[in-house]
Design an enzyme around this catalytic site. Structure first.
Site, PDB file in Angstrom:
ATOM      1  N   ARG A  42      -3.528   9.230 -11.745  1.00  0.00           N
ATOM      2  CA  ARG A  42      -2.973   8.083 -11.129  1.00  0.00           C
ATOM      3  C   ARG A  42      -1.223   7.958 -11.350  1.00  0.00           C
ATOM      4  O   ARG A  42      -0.412   7.663 -10.521  1.00  0.00           O
ATOM      5  CB  ARG A  42      -3.430   6.828 -11.698  1.00  0.00           C
ATOM      6  CG  ARG A  42      -4.953   6.498 -10.979  1.00  0.00           C
ATOM      7  CD  ARG A  42      -5.832   5.651 -11.739  1.00  0.00           C
ATOM      8  NE  ARG A  42      -7.117   5.707 -11.107  1.00  0.00           N
ATOM      9  CZ  ARG A  42      -7.469   4.631 -10.127  1.00  0.00           C
ATOM     10  NH1 ARG A  42      -6.902   3.520  -9.950  1.00  0.00           N
ATOM     11  NH2 ARG A  42      -8.695   4.831  -9.591  1.00  0.00           N
ATOM     12  N   ARG A  48     -16.116  -1.035 -11.527  1.00  0.00           N
ATOM     13  CA  ARG A  48     -15.687  -1.356 -12.887  1.00  0.00           C
ATOM     14  C   ARG A  48     -16.534  -2.354 -13.501  1.00  0.00           C
ATOM     15  O   ARG A  48     -16.971  -3.361 -12.565  1.00  0.00           O
ATOM     16  CB  ARG A  48     -13.976  -1.732 -12.758  1.00  0.00           C
ATOM     17  CG  ARG A  48     -13.153  -0.325 -12.681  1.00  0.00           C
ATOM     18  CD  ARG A  48     -11.856  -1.012 -12.499  1.00  0.00           C
ATOM     19  NE  ARG A  48     -10.844   0.450 -11.938  1.00  0.00           N
ATOM     20  CZ  ARG A  48      -9.907   0.155 -11.143  1.00  0.00           C
ATOM     21  NH1 ARG A  48      -9.587  -0.911 -10.740  1.00  0.00           N
ATOM     22  NH2 ARG A  48      -9.427   1.287 -10.885  1.00  0.00           N
ATOM     23  N   ASN A  83       7.614  -5.464  -9.119  1.00  0.00           N
ATOM     24  CA  ASN A  83       6.685  -6.285  -9.987  1.00  0.00           C
ATOM     25  C   ASN A  83       7.163  -6.271 -11.419  1.00  0.00           C
ATOM     26  O   ASN A  83       6.376  -5.475 -12.452  1.00  0.00           O
ATOM     27  CB  ASN A  83       5.093  -6.176  -9.731  1.00  0.00           C
ATOM     28  CG  ASN A  83       4.390  -7.185 -10.553  1.00  0.00           C
ATOM     29  OD1 ASN A  83       4.803  -8.013 -11.130  1.00  0.00           O
ATOM     30  ND2 ASN A  83       3.141  -6.616 -10.733  1.00  0.00           N
ATOM     31  N   ASP A  84       8.076  -6.859 -12.073  1.00  0.00           N
ATOM     32  CA  ASP A  84       8.389  -6.874 -13.314  1.00  0.00           C
ATOM     33  C   ASP A  84       8.175  -8.350 -14.057  1.00  0.00           C
ATOM     34  O   ASP A  84       6.885  -8.199 -14.654  1.00  0.00           O
ATOM     35  CB  ASP A  84      10.114  -6.914 -13.507  1.00  0.00           C
ATOM     36  CG  ASP A  84      10.489  -6.755 -14.767  1.00  0.00           C
ATOM     37  OD1 ASP A  84       9.821  -6.523 -15.854  1.00  0.00           O
ATOM     38  OD2 ASP A  84      11.789  -6.407 -15.222  1.00  0.00           O
ATOM     39  N   THR A 135      -3.602  -7.906  -8.356  1.00  0.00           N
ATOM     40  CA  THR A 135      -3.373  -9.501  -9.271  1.00  0.00           C
ATOM     41  C   THR A 135      -2.431 -10.410  -8.124  1.00  0.00           C
ATOM     42  O   THR A 135      -2.989 -11.437  -8.188  1.00  0.00           O
ATOM     43  CB  THR A 135      -2.155  -8.772 -10.323  1.00  0.00           C
ATOM     44  OG1 THR A 135      -2.961  -7.979 -11.159  1.00  0.00           O
ATOM     45  CG2 THR A 135      -1.839 -10.220 -11.310  1.00  0.00           C
ATOM     46  N   ARG A 166      -5.089  -1.860 -19.138  1.00  0.00           N
ATOM     47  CA  ARG A 166      -6.158  -2.446 -18.295  1.00  0.00           C
ATOM     48  C   ARG A 166      -7.627  -1.852 -18.682  1.00  0.00           C
ATOM     49  O   ARG A 166      -8.503  -2.430 -18.273  1.00  0.00           O
ATOM     50  CB  ARG A 166      -5.877  -2.114 -16.809  1.00  0.00           C
ATOM     51  CG  ARG A 166      -6.776  -2.745 -15.832  1.00  0.00           C
ATOM     52  CD  ARG A 166      -6.296  -2.592 -14.542  1.00  0.00           C
ATOM     53  NE  ARG A 166      -6.636  -1.102 -13.844  1.00  0.00           N
ATOM     54  CZ  ARG A 166      -6.379  -0.616 -12.773  1.00  0.00           C
ATOM     55  NH1 ARG A 166      -5.717  -1.559 -11.662  1.00  0.00           N
ATOM     56  NH2 ARG A 166      -6.804   0.427 -12.145  1.00  0.00           N
TER      57      ARG A 166
HETATM   58  N1  LIG Z   1       4.260  -8.416 -13.846  1.00  0.00           N
HETATM   59  C1  LIG Z   1       3.174  -7.978 -14.803  1.00  0.00           C
HETATM   60  N2  LIG Z   1       3.614  -7.841 -16.050  1.00  0.00           N
HETATM   61  C2  LIG Z   1       2.360  -7.675 -16.843  1.00  0.00           C
HETATM   62  N3  LIG Z   1       1.542  -7.132 -16.481  1.00  0.00           N
HETATM   63  C3  LIG Z   1       1.334  -7.029 -15.050  1.00  0.00           C
HETATM   64  C4  LIG Z   1       1.788  -7.570 -14.490  1.00  0.00           C
HETATM   65  N4  LIG Z   1       1.256  -7.428 -12.962  1.00  0.00           N
HETATM   66  C5  LIG Z   1       0.206  -6.916 -13.093  1.00  0.00           C
HETATM   67  N5  LIG Z   1      -0.152  -6.711 -14.617  1.00  0.00           N
HETATM   68  C6  LIG Z   1      -1.251  -6.189 -15.111  1.00  0.00           C
HETATM   69  O1  LIG Z   1      -1.452  -4.709 -14.772  1.00  0.00           O
HETATM   70  C7  LIG Z   1      -2.584  -4.284 -14.753  1.00  0.00           C
HETATM   71  C8  LIG Z   1      -2.577  -3.582 -13.382  1.00  0.00           C
HETATM   72  O2  LIG Z   1      -2.730  -4.599 -12.386  1.00  0.00           O
HETATM   73  P1  LIG Z   1      -3.426  -4.584 -11.065  1.00  0.00           P
HETATM   74  O3  LIG Z   1      -4.886  -4.274 -11.442  1.00  0.00           O
HETATM   75  O4  LIG Z   1      -3.465  -5.709 -10.284  1.00  0.00           O
HETATM   76  O5  LIG Z   1      -2.705  -3.274 -10.127  1.00  0.00           O
HETATM   77  P2  LIG Z   1      -3.239  -2.612  -9.112  1.00  0.00           P
HETATM   78  O6  LIG Z   1      -1.862  -2.314  -8.341  1.00  0.00           O
HETATM   79  O7  LIG Z   1      -4.226  -3.444  -8.247  1.00  0.00           O
HETATM   80  O8  LIG Z   1      -4.160  -1.232  -9.390  1.00  0.00           O
HETATM   81  P3  LIG Z   1      -5.098  -0.462  -8.637  1.00  0.00           P
HETATM   82  O9  LIG Z   1      -4.207  -0.042  -7.386  1.00  0.00           O
HETATM   83  O10 LIG Z   1      -5.355   0.570  -9.347  1.00  0.00           O
HETATM   84  O11 LIG Z   1      -6.208  -1.306  -8.203  1.00  0.00           O
HETATM   85  C9  LIG Z   1      -3.514  -5.535 -14.681  1.00  0.00           C
HETATM   86  O12 LIG Z   1      -4.191  -5.373 -16.297  1.00  0.00           O
HETATM   87  C10 LIG Z   1      -2.547  -6.708 -14.606  1.00  0.00           C
HETATM   88  O13 LIG Z   1      -3.150  -7.626 -15.181  1.00  0.00           O
HETATM   89  N1  LIG Z   2      -6.196   4.705   1.828  1.00  0.00           N
HETATM   90  C1  LIG Z   2      -6.752   3.662   0.991  1.00  0.00           C
HETATM   91  N2  LIG Z   2      -6.714   3.384  -0.056  1.00  0.00           N
HETATM   92  C2  LIG Z   2      -7.383   2.569  -0.515  1.00  0.00           C
HETATM   93  C3  LIG Z   2      -8.208   1.891  -0.173  1.00  0.00           C
HETATM   94  N3  LIG Z   2      -8.733   1.114  -0.977  1.00  0.00           N
HETATM   95  C4  LIG Z   2      -8.207   1.002  -1.915  1.00  0.00           C
HETATM   96  N4  LIG Z   2      -7.144   1.990  -1.862  1.00  0.00           N
HETATM   97  C5  LIG Z   2      -6.150   2.457  -3.095  1.00  0.00           C
HETATM   98  O1  LIG Z   2      -6.735   3.371  -3.767  1.00  0.00           O
HETATM   99  C6  LIG Z   2      -5.985   3.190  -5.190  1.00  0.00           C
HETATM  100  C7  LIG Z   2      -7.184   3.103  -6.171  1.00  0.00           C
HETATM  101  O2  LIG Z   2      -7.743   1.647  -6.166  1.00  0.00           O
HETATM  102  P1  LIG Z   2      -8.729   1.762  -7.594  1.00  0.00           P
HETATM  103  O3  LIG Z   2      -9.438   0.480  -7.253  1.00  0.00           O
HETATM  104  O4  LIG Z   2      -9.605   2.567  -7.897  1.00  0.00           O
HETATM  105  O5  LIG Z   2      -7.711   1.558  -8.452  1.00  0.00           O
HETATM  106  C8  LIG Z   2      -5.182   2.191  -5.083  1.00  0.00           C
HETATM  107  O6  LIG Z   2      -4.039   2.617  -4.701  1.00  0.00           O
HETATM  108  C9  LIG Z   2      -5.609   1.390  -3.683  1.00  0.00           C
HETATM  109  O7  LIG Z   2      -4.508   0.834  -2.951  1.00  0.00           O
HETATM  110  C10 LIG Z   2      -8.500   2.090   1.012  1.00  0.00           C
HETATM  111  O8  LIG Z   2      -9.323   1.467   1.866  1.00  0.00           O
HETATM  112  N5  LIG Z   2      -7.817   3.116   1.717  1.00  0.00           N
END
Ligand SMILES: Nc1ncnc2c1ncn2[C@@H]1O[C@H](COP(=O)(O)OP(=O)(O)OP(=O)(O)O)[C@@H](O)[C@H]1O
Ligand SMILES: Nc1nc2c(ncn2[C@@H]2O[C@H](COP(=O)(O)O)[C@@H](O)[C@H]2O)c(=O)[nH]1
Length: 215
Positions: free
Chosen positions: A165, A61, A188-189, A36, A154
């Site tokens: 996770r 996804r 991230n609150d 995000t 999500r």
């Molecule tokens: N500050 C916030 N308050 C509420 N909801 C949030 C906030 N930040 C992110 N979200 C929501 O939380 C969910 C998880 O966020 P996001 O997909 O960006 O996480 P991520 O760290 O990239 O996860 P992943 O590592 O699995 O890809 C999303 O649906 C997003 O819209």
């Molecule tokens: N070590 C690595 N971690 C990665 C890479 N690309 C993504 N990620 C991490 O995997 C988890 C899960 O991701 P998701 O998209 O399945 O939700 C998340 O913590 C990512 O940061 C990579 O190239 N190397």
């Protein structure tokens, strides 16, 4: 002597410019908000940041694009790439393989953009052994309960994947407290407040990248 020191300082400044902007590693538990926040950066600073597109063996996804969000590959293809030395780092997370290819980082750096890597804690530890020299930022949720609610809302994970996770998240939250591991840890609150903190952490690199584009 003074002259020698000046020359060395000049050469190291020139080398820093030639090396381009420092990459940025965004890490933190799944669901903490990394994608995000990085999407906000990519949108607000077009041409300044570039995303390092990782490889993964997990299924796409709904809405995810091959080559943009990830390179979605089979385990065989991923393993072949790893064996051929094509990856800077790779890890298994929640039963799937993930990795940052050298080509993904080079593609961004060739455009002189700030390369953003979204990687897990194993990736952070492995990148620390390389000469990539990024800025390390950890994005953390306010609590595991809030993280669980965000991940459930999500609607991307099966119950099994969600539990894996959450377990990885508990470990990540503890490890991220290690002094010196991250340059900045952002809770991230409130999303806008977290984004402001992220921009503030990257202020210097953003300014450097913007001024090198206009000069
Ligand atoms: N500050 C916030 N308050 C509420 N909801 C949030 C906030 N930040 C992110 N979200 C929501 O939380 C969910 C998880 O966020 P996001 O997909 O960006 O996480 P991520 O760290 O990239 O996860 P992943 O590592 O699995 O890809 C999303 O649906 C997003 O819209
Ligand atoms: N070590 C690595 N971690 C990665 C890479 N690309 C993504 N990620 C991490 O995997 C988890 C899960 O991701 P998701 O998209 O399945 O939700 C998340 O913590 C990512 O940061 C990579 O190239 N190397």
């Amino acid at each position: 002597m003074i002259c020698g020191r000046r020359v060395r300082r000049f050469l190291s400044a020139a080398a820093a410019v030639m090396a381009g902007p420092r990459p940025v590693v965004l890490s933190g538990p799944s669901g903490a908000g990394k994608s995000t926040l990085l999407k906000m950066l990519l949108k607000d600073y077009e041409g300044v940041f570039g995303f390092s597109v990782s490889h993964t063996t997990r299924q796409p996804r709904p809405g995810e694009c091959n080559g943009k969000d990830y390179h979605f590959v089979s385990r065989e293809e991923m393993q072949r790439g790893i064996d051929n030395g094509e990856f800077i780092e790779n890890a298994v997370f929640s039963g799937n393989m993930y990795g940052t290819s050298k080509a993904a980082v080079q593609a961004v750096q060739a455009k002189n953009q700030i390369c953003i890597l979204d990687i897990d804690m194993q990736g952070v530890k492995n990148i620390k052994k390389t000469d990539l020299n990024p800025i390390y930022i950890s994005i953390q949720p306010p609590s595991v309960d809030i993280l669980e609610r965000r991940l459930r809302d999500r609607k991307t994970e099966s119950e099994e994947s969600l539990q894996k996770r959450l377990q990885a998240a508990r470990e990540d939250i503890e490890i991220s407290k290690e002094p010196g591991l991250f340059d900045s840890v952002i809770i991230n609150d409130d999303l806008e407040a977290a984004y402001d903190q992220l921009k503030d952490t990257l202020k210097e690199e953003i300014e450097k990248a913007q001024s090198s584009k206009t000069s």
